[in-house]
Motif scaffolding. Structure first.
Motif, short mmCIF file in Angstrom:
data_model
loop_
_atom_site.label_atom_id
_atom_site.label_comp_id
_atom_site.label_asym_id
_atom_site.label_seq_id
_atom_site.Cartn_x
_atom_site.Cartn_y
_atom_site.Cartn_z
N SER A 157 9.66 -41.70 -18.10
CA SER A 157 9.66 -43.07 -17.60
C SER A 157 10.79 -43.30 -16.61
N LEU A 158 11.97 -42.75 -16.90
CA LEU A 158 13.12 -42.97 -16.04
C LEU A 158 12.98 -42.25 -14.70
N LEU A 159 12.55 -40.99 -14.71
CA LEU A 159 12.44 -40.24 -13.46
C LEU A 159 11.35 -40.81 -12.56
N ASN A 160 10.17 -41.07 -13.14
CA ASN A 160 9.10 -41.65 -12.34
C ASN A 160 9.44 -43.08 -11.93
N GLY A 161 10.06 -43.85 -12.84
CA GLY A 161 10.44 -45.22 -12.52
C GLY A 161 11.50 -45.30 -11.44
N ALA A 162 12.42 -44.31 -11.40
CA ALA A 162 13.45 -44.30 -10.37
C ALA A 162 12.82 -44.13 -8.98
N ASN A 163 11.86 -43.23 -8.87
CA ASN A 163 11.17 -43.06 -7.58
C ASN A 163 10.36 -44.29 -7.22
N LEU A 164 9.67 -44.87 -8.20
CA LEU A 164 8.89 -46.08 -7.93
C LEU A 164 9.77 -47.21 -7.44
N TYR A 165 10.89 -47.43 -8.12
CA TYR A 165 11.81 -48.49 -7.73
C TYR A 165 12.41 -48.22 -6.35
N GLY A 166 12.81 -46.96 -6.12
CA GLY A 166 13.42 -46.62 -4.83
C GLY A 166 12.47 -46.85 -3.67
N TYR A 167 11.21 -46.46 -3.82
CA TYR A 167 10.27 -46.61 -2.72
C TYR A 167 9.81 -48.07 -2.55
N ILE A 168 9.78 -48.82 -3.63
CA ILE A 168 9.51 -50.25 -3.48
C ILE A 168 10.63 -50.92 -2.70
N ARG A 169 11.87 -50.52 -2.98
CA ARG A 169 13.00 -51.05 -2.21
C ARG A 169 12.89 -50.67 -0.75
N CYS A 170 12.47 -49.44 -0.47
CA CYS A 170 12.27 -49.01 0.93
C CYS A 170 11.20 -49.85 1.60
N LYS A 171 10.11 -50.10 0.89
CA LYS A 171 8.97 -50.82 1.46
C LYS A 171 9.26 -52.30 1.64
N MET A 172 9.94 -52.91 0.68
CA MET A 172 10.12 -54.35 0.67
C MET A 172 11.55 -54.77 0.97
N GLY A 173 12.40 -53.86 1.40
CA GLY A 173 13.81 -54.17 1.58
C GLY A 173 14.06 -55.29 2.56
N SER A 174 13.45 -55.20 3.75
CA SER A 174 13.69 -56.21 4.76
C SER A 174 13.15 -57.56 4.34
N ARG A 175 11.99 -57.56 3.68
CA ARG A 175 11.40 -58.82 3.20
C ARG A 175 12.27 -59.43 2.11
N LYS A 176 12.85 -58.53 1.28
CA LYS A 176 13.71 -59.03 0.21
C LYS A 176 14.94 -59.69 0.78
N LYS A 177 15.49 -59.10 1.87
CA LYS A 177 16.66 -59.70 2.50
C LYS A 177 16.32 -61.08 3.05
N MET A 178 15.15 -61.20 3.69
CA MET A 178 14.74 -62.49 4.22
C MET A 178 14.54 -63.50 3.10
N THR A 179 13.99 -63.03 1.95
CA THR A 179 13.82 -63.92 0.81
C THR A 179 15.16 -64.40 0.30
N GLY A 180 16.15 -63.50 0.28
CA GLY A 180 17.48 -63.88 -0.17
C GLY A 180 18.11 -64.90 0.74
N VAL A 181 17.92 -64.72 2.04
CA VAL A 181 18.47 -65.69 2.99
C VAL A 181 17.82 -67.05 2.79
N ALA A 182 16.48 -67.06 2.64
CA ALA A 182 15.78 -68.33 2.45
C ALA A 182 16.21 -69.00 1.15
N THR A 183 16.39 -68.20 0.10
CA THR A 183 16.81 -68.76 -1.18
C THR A 183 18.20 -69.38 -1.08
N ASN A 184 19.12 -68.67 -0.42
CA ASN A 184 20.47 -69.20 -0.26
C ASN A 184 20.47 -70.48 0.57
N PHE A 185 19.61 -70.52 1.61
CA PHE A 185 19.52 -71.71 2.45
C PHE A 185 19.01 -72.90 1.65
#
Length: 206
Positions: A157-185
């Motif tokens: 679970s940890l090894l497969n989950g680490a790759n899943l989490y890492g690639y989701i961060r790669c895929k959604m990283g920029s969108r997540k940053k924009m969401t954080g900016v909007a939330t802070n605003f």
């Protein structure tokens, strides 16, 4: 005898070769070897977990074999198939101050066209489905009280989950940053409204 002129009943037809190339690109596999090894190690580790009791009596042997397959799968997905099949990569480095830094990269522009839709679907489906399977194994060991297999499913679970989490961060990283900016605003706007309301109420009481 004079030759009769041939009647020209043809018409010009525009051929869109670009559309055909794009359709072919989306269907075919550009990296068949990477697709094979992306699936081979993870499927093998699950099969060994399910069937090892039929062929091997030693738990230590089964444990070592499964962990080796999981480690090979983790390394292959993290360093090879993720970069080739979906154009994503995540990695870690330690700077001069000894601080650990995580980097999530995504291929952009013309280089993004090096991946195909079929390979992308296989990549993401295998990550998600295998993670669900290992979670099922995790709860299965708890309900059946097979605690000796608990560490095996934790590693899976940890090894497969680490790759899943890492690639989701790669895929959604920029969108997540924009969401954080909007939330802070929005948070700042709500805070300002609350301060304005409190100030107005205090002024009214005076």
């Amino acid at each position: 005898m004079a030759d009769k002129p041939m009647l020209d009943d043809t018409e010009d037809v525009a051929l869109d070769f670009g559309a055909e190339d794009e359709l072919d690109r989306q269907r075919r596999f550009r990296h068949p070897v990477a697709v094979f090894f992306h699936l081979a190690f993870r499927v093998a580790s699950i099969l060994v977990y399910l069937l090892c009791g039929w062929f091997v009596d030693s738990f230590i042997t089964s444990f070592v074999l499964i962990v080796i397959l999981l480690s090979m799968d983790f390394w292959t997905v993290k360093n090879i198939s993720g970069r080739l099949l979906v154009g994503l990569r995540w990695w870690n480095y330690v700077d001069e101050d000894g601080k650990s830094n995580w980097v999530y990269e995504s291929r952009k522009g013309k280089l993004k066209g090096l991946t195909t839709a079929a390979e992308s679907r296989i990549f993401w489906l295998s990550l998600v489905v295998c993670q669900v399977i290992w979670l099922v194994f995790f709860f299965g060991t708890l309900f059946t009280l097979k605690f000796k297999w608990f560490m095996v499913v934790i590693v899976g679970s940890l090894l497969n989950g680490a790759n899943l989490y890492g690639y989701i961060r790669c895929k959604m990283g920029s969108r997540k940053k924009m969401t954080g900016v909007a939330t802070n605003f929005l948070g700042a706007q709500v805070w300002r409204s609350m301060l304005a309301t409190a100030t107005a109420s205090a002024a009214g009481k005076e």
